[in-house]
Design a protein around this motif. Structure first.
Motif, short mmCIF file in Angstrom:
data_model
loop_
_atom_site.label_atom_id
_atom_site.label_comp_id
_atom_site.label_asym_id
_atom_site.label_seq_id
_atom_site.Cartn_x
_atom_site.Cartn_y
_atom_site.Cartn_z
N UNK A 219 0.83 -1.20 0.00
CA UNK A 219 0.00 0.00 0.00
C UNK A 219 0.87 1.26 0.00
N UNK A 220 0.57 2.19 -0.89
CA UNK A 220 1.29 3.45 -0.96
C UNK A 220 2.62 3.40 -1.68
N UNK A 221 2.97 2.24 -2.28
CA UNK A 221 4.27 2.13 -2.95
C UNK A 221 4.33 2.95 -4.23
N UNK A 222 3.18 3.25 -4.81
CA UNK A 222 3.12 4.13 -5.99
C UNK A 222 1.70 4.67 -6.08
N UNK A 223 1.52 5.67 -6.91
CA UNK A 223 0.20 6.27 -7.08
C UNK A 223 -0.80 5.22 -7.54
N UNK A 224 -1.89 5.09 -6.82
CA UNK A 224 -2.91 4.11 -7.17
C UNK A 224 -2.82 2.83 -6.36
N UNK A 226 -3.59 1.50 -3.45
CA UNK A 226 -4.41 1.84 -2.28
C UNK A 226 -4.43 0.72 -1.25
N UNK A 227 -3.88 -0.44 -1.60
CA UNK A 227 -3.84 -1.56 -0.65
C UNK A 227 -2.73 -2.52 -1.06
N UNK A 228 -2.36 -3.40 -0.15
CA UNK A 228 -1.39 -4.44 -0.49
C UNK A 228 -2.00 -5.36 -1.56
N UNK A 229 -1.15 -5.83 -2.46
CA UNK A 229 -1.64 -6.71 -3.52
C UNK A 229 -0.63 -7.81 -3.80
N UNK A 266 11.68 -13.17 -3.28
CA UNK A 266 11.44 -11.89 -3.97
C UNK A 266 10.85 -10.90 -2.98
N UNK A 267 10.76 -9.66 -3.41
CA UNK A 267 10.11 -8.61 -2.62
C UNK A 267 9.01 -7.96 -3.42
N UNK A 268 7.93 -7.63 -2.74
CA UNK A 268 6.88 -6.83 -3.38
C UNK A 268 7.42 -5.43 -3.67
N UNK A 269 6.84 -4.76 -4.64
CA UNK A 269 7.21 -3.37 -4.92
C UNK A 269 6.88 -2.54 -3.67
N UNK A 270 7.89 -1.86 -3.12
CA UNK A 270 7.70 -1.07 -1.92
C UNK A 270 7.82 -1.87 -0.63
N UNK A 271 8.05 -3.19 -0.74
CA UNK A 271 8.14 -4.04 0.44
C UNK A 271 9.54 -4.03 1.03
N UNK A 272 9.62 -4.27 2.34
CA UNK A 272 10.92 -4.26 3.03
C UNK A 272 11.43 -5.67 3.30
N UNK A 273 10.58 -6.66 3.28
CA UNK A 273 10.98 -8.02 3.60
C UNK A 273 10.84 -8.93 2.39
N UNK A 274 11.65 -9.99 2.40
CA UNK A 274 11.61 -10.95 1.29
C UNK A 274 10.57 -12.03 1.54
N UNK A 275 9.99 -12.52 0.46
CA UNK A 275 9.01 -13.60 0.52
C UNK A 275 9.56 -14.80 -0.23
N UNK A 276 9.33 -16.00 0.30
CA UNK A 276 9.80 -17.21 -0.36
C UNK A 276 8.98 -17.48 -1.62
#
Length: 459
Positions: A219-224, A226-229, A266-276
């Motif tokens: 959420x908030x990583x770029x314009x539009x 509005x929530x985690x995806x 990998x990491x989500x765009x704007x995310x701080x932690x890695x996901x398996x």
């Protein structure tokens, strides 16, 4: 069920046949008449029927035996048995053999109308259920990949060998050759078949959105945002991610994709932690990725990561012997009626063999669907699109070979020439294959093989 259903009335009494025919035609059905079981079976050899109304007691072959043979020829055909006698034993036997119901004469007109309507509705449901079951089975088998040619057998064998592993697979082939079907076959024959199969066409996603589509965003990583995806990697967790047209991925994102393949995270765009990333990657391209590597538009290290096992899907012109099988497959897929007898004329099939099919199997599928939609119960040359039936491979003048300015497909040219020589040899020898083989200076076995190659061996 449409009131335009085909119904066959079988009764040795002319008055009963006429009465039932007038009654059913008045309800909008198409009706044929047969005065005995033997004649009814001849009708079944020439056409298909949604329903049969048959008398039980007839000279020669009886109604119960006719019922048994109809169910062997066309299990989905609804059968209503009629008798002048109240015979419980025959009724039970008829129901065991698959009759929808059993009527005793005299019967009421409205009773016949209601029973016929209900029987046809039940048949419609059975046919639809069969279609759905076949569609489900197609997902979990090679049935989506149709072909008996040597080239396709190689594809089946390779898919079978690679499916159980975790190895990345790269599927190469022209557009319309069935690359996604091959990817699905790999997934559904693997231990991951119970997990998601997620497909994405990389060429259809704008470069600016591709990273978010693959890896998701916060959420908030770029314009539009509005929530985690969750991205496609998360959606395919435990399963298979199919990256179609992988050559369209921009270089910057190729580096991030390489990291996922190496580190399995990998990491989500704007995310701080890695996901398996517990995902198997199957990629595909209709472009020459090795040439893209040389040009610098595709990373060499990513290419080798993806290209652990390469499956090459042959073009349709590389396996012309599969055309009759594919035509039958697509005809059954699209036809709203039961196919019986020949579904394509020899001259129409010859036109398909002659045509190069630049759109490959997908183009052939669209062609068959067009014929079916236009109501063709038998595909004829006249029913084919002008571009197909009028296509001509350029022929060189006598004793002279040349390449047209626009170029030519050498394999298609040679296949067409070979097929025409086989046909001419058979015509000269009155259809006697042994003599035709001798005329062409080859063994009978080799001649039979070449006929089978073009779907011309009817033995």
């Amino acid at each position: 069920m449409s009131s335009s259903a085909n119904i066959l009335v079988v009764d040795d009494e002319l008055s009963m046949r006429e009465f039932l025919s007038i009654l059913l035609e008045g309800e909008g059905y198409r009706v044929d008449q047969a005065e005995c079981a033997e004649e009814a079976l001849e009708y079944f050899g020439r056409s298909s029927y949604d329903m049969v109304l048959s008398d039980v007691s007839m000279p020669g072959l009886g109604g119960i035996e006719l019922l048994s043979r109809i169910k062997a020829l066309a299990p989905e055909t609804a059968v209503l048995m009629i008798t002048a006698f109240s015979a419980a034993d025959e009724a039970v036997e008829a129901m065991k053999l698959g009759a929808y119901d059993y009527l005793s004469k005299p019967f009421k007109v409205e009773e016949i109308k209601v029973l016929v309507k209900k029987a046809l509705e039940k048949r419609s449901l059975l046919v639809e259920n069969k279609r759905l079951k076949e569609a489900v089975m197609e997902r979990f088998s090679f049935s989506g990949l149709v072909g008996k040619s040597h080239r396709m057998q190689e594809v089946y064998d390779l898919i079978g060998k690679v499916a159980d592993s975790m190895a990345n697979v790269l599927i190469m082939g022209e557009s319309g050759t069935g690359k996604e079907l091959a990817a699905r076959a790999i997934h559904y024959h693997s231990p991951r078949k119970g997990a998601p199969f997620v497909a994405v066409n990389c060429g259809a996603i704008p470069d600016t959105l591709m990273e978010s589509e693959l890896f998701g965003h916060t959420k908030g990583s770029f314009t539009g945002a509005v929530s985690d995806r969750a991205g496609l990697f998360e959606q395919a967790e435990g399963g298979t991610l199919f990256l179609d047209e992988i050559g369209e991925v921009p270089l910057l994102l190729q580096a991030k994709l390489l990291r996922v393949l190496q580190e399995r995270e990998f990491r989500r765009v704007g995310g701080a932690s890695s996901l398996k990333a517990d995902v198997r990657i199957v990629a595909a391209s209709n472009r020459n990725l090795e040439e893209q590597v040389r040009e610098g538009s595709f990373r060499e290290d990513l290419f080798y990561r993806l290209n652990v096992v390469q499956v090459r899907m042959p073009s349709l012109k590389e396996r012309p012997e599969d055309i009759p099988v594919l035509v039958e497959h697509f005809y059954k897929k699209f036809a709203l009626w039961s196919a019986s007898g020949d579904i394509i004329t020899p001259d129409a099939l010859d036109a398909l063999f002659n045509y190069p099919f630049p759109g490959n199997v997908r183009e052939l599928e669209n062609l068959v669907e067009r014929c079916v939609v236009l109501g063709s119960r038998v595909i004829t040359r006249e029913g084919l699109p002008h571009a197909v039936r009028d296509y001509r491979i350029p022929s060189p003048p006598a004793n002279e070979l040349f390449i047209p300015d626009g170029g030519l497909d050498l394999q298609a040219y040679l296949d067409n020439l070979e097929r025409k020589l086989l046909v001419q040899a058979l015509e000269k020898c009155g259809g006697v294959k042994k003599r035709a083989a001798e005329l062409l200076g080859m063994t009978f076995r080799s001649f039979r093989y070449r006929l089978a190659k073009f779907g011309m061996d009817d033995e």
